[in-house]
Design a protein around this motif. Structure first.
Motif, mmCIF file in Angstrom:
data_model
loop_
_atom_site.group_PDB
_atom_site.id
_atom_site.type_symbol
_atom_site.label_atom_id
_atom_site.label_comp_id
_atom_site.label_asym_id
_atom_site.label_seq_id
_atom_site.Cartn_x
_atom_site.Cartn_y
_atom_site.Cartn_z
ATOM 1 N N PHE A 272 0.747 -1.521 0.146
ATOM 2 C CA PHE A 272 0.370 -0.204 0.273
ATOM 3 C C PHE A 272 0.690 1.161 -0.135
ATOM 4 O O PHE A 272 0.528 2.603 -0.851
ATOM 5 N N ARG A 273 1.731 1.380 0.779
ATOM 6 C CA ARG A 273 2.699 2.570 0.536
ATOM 7 C C ARG A 273 3.458 2.371 -0.766
ATOM 8 O O ARG A 273 3.523 4.083 -0.814
ATOM 9 N N LYS A 274 4.018 1.144 -1.771
ATOM 10 C CA LYS A 274 4.327 1.642 -3.120
ATOM 11 C C LYS A 274 3.420 2.632 -3.885
ATOM 12 O O LYS A 274 3.505 3.428 -4.137
ATOM 13 N N VAL A 275 2.021 1.911 -3.263
ATOM 14 C CA VAL A 275 1.314 3.298 -4.397
ATOM 15 C C VAL A 275 0.501 4.304 -3.703
ATOM 16 O O VAL A 275 -0.684 4.599 -4.196
ATOM 17 N N ASP A 276 0.885 4.709 -2.516
ATOM 18 C CA ASP A 276 0.185 6.290 -1.945
ATOM 19 C C ASP A 276 -0.901 5.497 -1.307
ATOM 20 O O ASP A 276 -1.405 6.718 -1.777
ATOM 21 N N VAL A 277 -1.150 4.965 -0.550
ATOM 22 C CA VAL A 277 -2.124 4.776 0.489
ATOM 23 C C VAL A 277 -2.150 4.701 1.674
ATOM 24 O O VAL A 277 -1.327 3.842 2.294
ATOM 25 N N PRO A 278 -2.979 5.863 2.235
ATOM 26 C CA PRO A 278 -2.415 5.549 3.630
ATOM 27 C C PRO A 278 -2.804 4.647 4.230
ATOM 28 O O PRO A 278 -3.853 4.153 4.533
ATOM 29 N N LEU A 282 -2.771 -0.614 12.052
ATOM 30 C CA LEU A 282 -3.432 -2.147 12.184
ATOM 31 C C LEU A 282 -3.705 -3.072 13.600
ATOM 32 O O LEU A 282 -3.589 -2.301 14.457
ATOM 33 N N ILE A 283 -4.166 -3.904 13.180
ATOM 34 C CA ILE A 283 -4.955 -4.946 14.490
ATOM 35 C C ILE A 283 -4.003 -6.150 14.577
ATOM 36 O O ILE A 283 -4.127 -6.443 12.952
ATOM 37 N N GLU A 284 -4.277 -6.318 15.505
ATOM 38 C CA GLU A 284 -3.930 -6.960 16.053
ATOM 39 C C GLU A 284 -5.217 -8.506 16.491
ATOM 40 O O GLU A 284 -6.181 -8.102 17.480
ATOM 41 N N ASN A 285 -5.612 -9.412 15.763
ATOM 42 C CA ASN A 285 -6.615 -10.137 15.542
ATOM 43 C C ASN A 285 -5.874 -11.745 16.164
ATOM 44 O O ASN A 285 -4.918 -12.384 16.265
ATOM 45 N N MET A 286 -6.960 -12.347 16.986
ATOM 46 C CA MET A 286 -6.611 -13.531 17.636
ATOM 47 C C MET A 286 -5.919 -12.907 18.832
ATOM 48 O O MET A 286 -5.019 -14.391 18.837
ATOM 49 N N GLU A 296 -9.414 -17.422 32.020
ATOM 50 C CA GLU A 296 -7.868 -16.856 32.394
ATOM 51 C C GLU A 296 -7.464 -16.556 30.980
ATOM 52 O O GLU A 296 -8.100 -17.463 29.964
ATOM 53 N N HIS A 297 -6.399 -16.140 30.766
ATOM 54 C CA HIS A 297 -5.845 -15.411 29.290
ATOM 55 C C HIS A 297 -4.448 -16.180 28.553
ATOM 56 O O HIS A 297 -3.588 -16.993 29.700
ATOM 57 N N SER A 298 -4.491 -16.876 27.264
ATOM 58 C CA SER A 298 -3.521 -17.781 26.745
ATOM 59 C C SER A 298 -3.633 -17.328 25.443
ATOM 60 O O SER A 298 -4.071 -16.137 24.827
ATOM 61 N N HIS A 299 -1.927 -16.565 25.455
ATOM 62 C CA HIS A 299 -1.469 -16.191 24.422
ATOM 63 C C HIS A 299 -0.869 -17.242 23.698
ATOM 64 O O HIS A 299 0.340 -17.463 23.294
ATOM 65 N N ILE A 300 -1.818 -18.363 22.306
ATOM 66 C CA ILE A 300 -1.682 -19.073 22.011
ATOM 67 C C ILE A 300 -0.878 -18.379 20.946
ATOM 68 O O ILE A 300 0.153 -19.391 20.569
ATOM 69 N N PHE A 301 -0.586 -17.426 20.042
ATOM 70 C CA PHE A 301 -0.427 -16.869 19.078
ATOM 71 C C PHE A 301 0.683 -15.794 19.655
ATOM 72 O O PHE A 301 1.299 -15.433 18.649
ATOM 73 N N GLY A 302 1.079 -15.583 20.918
ATOM 74 C CA GLY A 302 2.169 -14.333 21.587
ATOM 75 C C GLY A 302 1.137 -13.583 21.435
ATOM 76 O O GLY A 302 -0.202 -13.947 21.657
ATOM 77 N N HIS A 303 1.781 -13.133 21.761
ATOM 78 C CA HIS A 303 0.307 -11.331 22.531
ATOM 79 C C HIS A 303 1.460 -10.030 21.733
ATOM 80 O O HIS A 303 2.703 -9.789 22.217
ATOM 81 N N GLY A 304 0.562 -8.832 22.002
ATOM 82 C CA GLY A 304 2.110 -7.957 21.539
ATOM 83 C C GLY A 304 2.046 -7.829 20.221
ATOM 84 O O GLY A 304 2.766 -6.710 19.781
ATOM 85 N N GLY A 305 2.956 -8.220 19.578
ATOM 86 C CA GLY A 305 3.639 -8.310 18.521
ATOM 87 C C GLY A 305 3.048 -7.559 17.379
ATOM 88 O O GLY A 305 3.969 -6.458 16.930
ATOM 89 N N ALA A 306 1.796 -7.224 16.449
ATOM 90 C CA ALA A 306 1.394 -6.390 16.275
ATOM 91 C C ALA A 306 1.715 -5.003 16.610
ATOM 92 O O ALA A 306 1.798 -4.131 15.974
ATOM 93 N N ARG A 312 6.997 0.146 15.540
ATOM 94 C CA ARG A 312 8.339 -0.269 14.454
ATOM 95 C C ARG A 312 8.268 0.449 13.370
ATOM 96 O O ARG A 312 8.953 1.394 12.955
ATOM 97 N N VAL A 313 7.494 0.458 12.765
ATOM 98 C CA VAL A 313 6.566 1.561 11.207
ATOM 99 C C VAL A 313 6.265 2.762 11.060
ATOM 100 O O VAL A 313 5.978 2.879 10.333
ATOM 101 N N GLY A 314 5.998 3.408 11.992
ATOM 102 C CA GLY A 314 5.684 4.059 12.515
ATOM 103 C C GLY A 314 4.095 3.825 11.625
ATOM 104 O O GLY A 314 3.890 5.296 11.189
ATOM 105 N N VAL A 315 2.658 3.123 11.738
ATOM 106 C CA VAL A 315 1.616 3.634 11.496
ATOM 107 C C VAL A 315 1.225 3.181 12.796
ATOM 108 O O VAL A 315 1.657 3.008 14.009
ATOM 109 N N PRO A 316 -0.420 3.730 13.528
ATOM 110 C CA PRO A 316 -1.667 3.381 14.189
ATOM 111 C C PRO A 316 -1.805 2.270 14.830
ATOM 112 O O PRO A 316 -1.701 0.847 13.752
ATOM 113 N N PHE A 317 -1.837 1.964 16.180
ATOM 114 C CA PHE A 317 -2.104 0.277 15.993
ATOM 115 C C PHE A 317 -3.610 0.894 16.284
ATOM 116 O O PHE A 317 -3.937 1.144 17.264
#
Length: 376
Positions: A272-278, A282-286, A296-306, A312-317
């Motif tokens: 999207f950045r290459k075609v200049d779409v804002p 980013l959404i962290e699903n699951m 109880e909370h379990s981080h099956i796929f990890g947590h906080g990566g998104a 890191r890349v400077g976009v809104p979370f």
């Protein structure tokens, strides 16, 4: 109502003159195998890539003729535009002097769709991250916040909107314009309304793009504040062309927390950045599994990566959506969680994300700005 067959459609298409009024579509071998499903007719016409715009009246004539046949409830006719063997690629149109860019200057790449203020893409770098479920709940959340909303299912190969939205009807046709269906306060268009969900779409890229263009520009959307486009997964030719040809106001990237999904999400973001779409965010699903018995909370796929990737890349979370049985069951049952439990905890997450999207569209002035391409 008479039973429509491919033989009847073929005979009809023999009455449509070919390019330059030479022969007809069938005798010139321009018609693909014809798909028929309960009165819905779909086929493509192969034309030179340099003549698609010029030959548009021919496509419309074929579509109108097929629609007039007894037993046909809808018809989708698309161009397969291919470069002829040994020919040179069609030259890029030259912008007028006032619009010719110097290196780094940008020009708009696509025309707006009448009546639609903002078009946003919901995308992922790979499949299986819950992008379509996120698209549906985001669209319904936007509608609950007072927006006039539509959703376009752009995943031709795996359309899921009919099931997710619980819609079993077929769109009606007014001339050559399709009337979208509606569910949960949202207007909906999907290839899934035109073919059975078990029917494979064995189409090449140009056919896909032509079909998507029709579903965007030949649909009676009416006045919309936001059209949500559920993009195909990945970053191939279809996704890139859609990004360039649809006047996107912004993109939302969906990912799960684990590293392998984030790598693919990064590819989608960079496309999207290459075609200049804002990038709206980013959404962290699951994000977290909440045990329905003990809480109880379990981080099956990890947590906080998104969240970390967004920083890191400077976009809104935009937020974290949990992995929960209720979201899955309601999606499979055609009653998305934002519609079925609007006051629940899960719906509130989607509503918060939807409000963030509205704020970004309004605050950044994206709604009136088409995407642009940088000419190198």
């Amino acid at each position: 109502m008479a039973q429509i067959t491919s033989e009847i459609v073929t005979e009809c298409l023999k009455t449509i003159k070919g390019p330059d009024l030479e022969g007809d579509l069938v005798s010139r071998g321009m018609v693909s195998p014809i798909m028929i499903d309960d009165g819905k007719v779909i086929f493509s016409i192969t034309v030179p890539s340099s003549r698609t715009e010029e030959l548009e009246p021919m496509r419309l004539a074929a579509q109108k003729a097929v629609m007039a046949l007894d037993g046909v409830t809808s018809a989708m006719v698309v161009f397969t535009a291919e470069r002829e063997a040994g020919s040179e690629p069609a030259p890029r149109p030259t912008p007028p002097p006032s619009a010719q860019p110097s290196k780094g200057r940008q020009v708009n790449s696509s025309a707006p769709v009448p009546g639609i203020k903002s078009i946003i893409a919901v995308a992922s770098g790979k499949g299986g991250v819950g992008k379509s479920t996120t698209s549906v709940n985001l669209a319904i959340a936007l509608a609950k916040l007072g927006q006039k909303v539509g959703i376009l299912d752009a995943d031709i190969y795996g359309p899921s909107m009919p099931r997710l939205m619980g819609i079993k009807d077929q769109p009606t046709v007014n001339g050559k314009i399709l009337t979208p269906l509606e569910g949960h306060g949202v207007k909906v268009m999907s290839m899934g309304f035109l073919v059975d969900e078990d029917t494979p779409m064995i189409w090449r890229g140009p056919m896909v793009i032509s079909a998507l263009t029709q579903m965007l520009r030949e649909v009676e959307w009416g006045e919309l504040d936001v059209l949500v486009v559920d993009m195909p997964p990945g970053t191939g030719d279809a996704q890139l062309t859609m990004s360039q040809q649809v006047p996107l106001a912004g993109a939302v990237i969906v990912s799960t927390p684990q590293d392998i999904a984030l790598i693919d999400a990064r590819k989608g973001l960079n496309m999207f950045r290459k075609v200049d779409v804002p990038i709206l965010g980013l959404i962290e699903n699951m994000s977290t599994f909440i045990c329905p018995k003990c809480g109880e909370h379990s981080h099956i796929f990890g947590h906080g990566g998104a969240r970390d990737e967004a920083e890191r890349v400077g976009v809104p979370f935009l937020g974290e959506i949990p992995l929960h049985m209720d979201i899955r069951l309601n999606s499979d049952g055609g009653t998305p969680i934002v519609s079925s439990s609007p006051d629940g905890a899960h719906a509130k997450v989607y509503l918060q994300i939807a409000q963030s999207v509205i704020d970004k569209l309004d605050g950044a002035g994206f709604a009136d700005t088409a995407p642009s391409i940088t000419f190198e």
